[in-house]
Design a protein around this motif. Structure first.
Motif, PDB file in Angstrom:
ATOM      1  N   PRO A   1       0.807  -1.223   0.000  1.00  0.00           N
ATOM      2  CA  PRO A   1       0.000   0.000   0.000  1.00  0.00           C
ATOM      3  C   PRO A   1       0.840   1.274   0.000  1.00  0.00           C
ATOM      4  O   PRO A   1       0.464   2.261  -0.622  1.00  0.00           O
ATOM      5  CB  PRO A   1      -0.822  -0.095   1.283  1.00  0.00           C
ATOM      6  CG  PRO A   1      -0.713  -1.493   1.744  1.00  0.00           C
ATOM      7  CD  PRO A   1       0.504  -2.086   1.126  1.00  0.00           C
TER       8      PRO A   1
ATOM      9  N   CYS B   1       0.584   4.090  -2.811  1.00  0.00           N
ATOM     10  CA  CYS B   1       0.274   5.462  -2.406  1.00  0.00           C
ATOM     11  C   CYS B   1       1.253   6.449  -3.046  1.00  0.00           C
ATOM     12  O   CYS B   1       0.846   7.455  -3.627  1.00  0.00           O
ATOM     13  CB  CYS B   1       0.328   5.561  -0.886  1.00  0.00           C
ATOM     14  SG  CYS B   1      -0.133   7.172  -0.216  1.00  0.00           S
TER      15      CYS B   1
ATOM     16  N   PHE C   1       1.082   7.912   7.250  1.00  0.00           N
ATOM     17  CA  PHE C   1      -0.032   6.985   7.474  1.00  0.00           C
ATOM     18  C   PHE C   1       0.248   5.574   6.953  1.00  0.00           C
ATOM     19  O   PHE C   1      -0.650   4.743   6.915  1.00  0.00           O
ATOM     20  CB  PHE C   1      -1.309   7.538   6.843  1.00  0.00           C
ATOM     21  CG  PHE C   1      -1.749   8.835   7.466  1.00  0.00           C
ATOM     22  CD1 PHE C   1      -2.203   8.874   8.771  1.00  0.00           C
ATOM     23  CD2 PHE C   1      -1.693  10.008   6.751  1.00  0.00           C
ATOM     24  CE1 PHE C   1      -2.602  10.060   9.353  1.00  0.00           C
ATOM     25  CE2 PHE C   1      -2.090  11.209   7.319  1.00  0.00           C
ATOM     26  CZ  PHE C   1      -2.551  11.238   8.625  1.00  0.00           C
ATOM     27  N   ARG C   2       1.499   5.336   6.518  1.00  0.00           N
ATOM     28  CA  ARG C   2       1.944   4.018   6.039  1.00  0.00           C
ATOM     29  C   ARG C   2       1.083   3.476   4.895  1.00  0.00           C
ATOM     30  O   ARG C   2       0.783   2.289   4.840  1.00  0.00           O
ATOM     31  CB  ARG C   2       1.979   3.031   7.194  1.00  0.00           C
ATOM     32  CG  ARG C   2       2.981   3.397   8.256  1.00  0.00           C
ATOM     33  CD  ARG C   2       3.066   2.338   9.329  1.00  0.00           C
ATOM     34  NE  ARG C   2       4.038   2.710  10.321  1.00  0.00           N
ATOM     35  CZ  ARG C   2       3.735   3.092  11.558  1.00  0.00           C
ATOM     36  NH1 ARG C   2       2.488   3.154  11.941  1.00  0.00           N
ATOM     37  NH2 ARG C   2       4.688   3.406  12.406  1.00  0.00           N
TER      38      ARG C   2
ATOM     39  N   LYS D   1      -2.088   3.991   4.196  1.00  0.00           N
ATOM     40  CA  LYS D   1      -3.487   3.658   4.497  1.00  0.00           C
ATOM     41  C   LYS D   1      -4.470   4.558   3.758  1.00  0.00           C
ATOM     42  O   LYS D   1      -5.600   4.167   3.518  1.00  0.00           O
ATOM     43  CB  LYS D   1      -3.738   3.716   5.993  1.00  0.00           C
ATOM     44  CG  LYS D   1      -3.023   2.608   6.741  1.00  0.00           C
ATOM     45  CD  LYS D   1      -3.273   2.679   8.218  1.00  0.00           C
ATOM     46  CE  LYS D   1      -2.462   1.574   8.899  1.00  0.00           C
ATOM     47  NZ  LYS D   1      -2.477   1.719  10.341  1.00  0.00           N
TER      48      LYS D   1
END
Length: 82
Positions: free
Chosen positions: A30, A34, A61-62, A64
């Motif tokens: 993810p 992103c 937000f890694r 997300k």
């Protein structure tokens, strides 16, 4: 040789069942998705889009909250005034 053909057949079948989405077949990161989307939005929107801010939020937000260049709500925090 038959084993390779079977593996290829399975991958092609999975691709057809998942509408050709390689993320479903191979898995995806993810965070990488992103950051790639941030770069794509920067290419599409140019100076209107704050790419570094987008990438920083990906890291924070890694991955997300993945931005979608065609969804204003997901890219609104990164739109800049000229």
């Amino acid at each position: 040789m038959a084993g390779k053909m079977f593996a290829i057949l399975v991958l092609v079948s999975l691709a057809m069942l998942t509408n050709g989405s390689p993320a479903v077949i191979t898995g995806y990161d993810p965070l990488e998705l992103c950051i790639e989307n941030c770069a794509q939005c920067k290419k599409m929107l140019g100076a209107w889009f704050d790419g570094p801010l987008c990438a920083e939020s990906c890291l924070k937000f890694r991955g997300k909250l993945i931005p979608d260049c065609e969804d204003f709500a997901s890219i609104a925090p990164f739109i800049t005034k000229l």
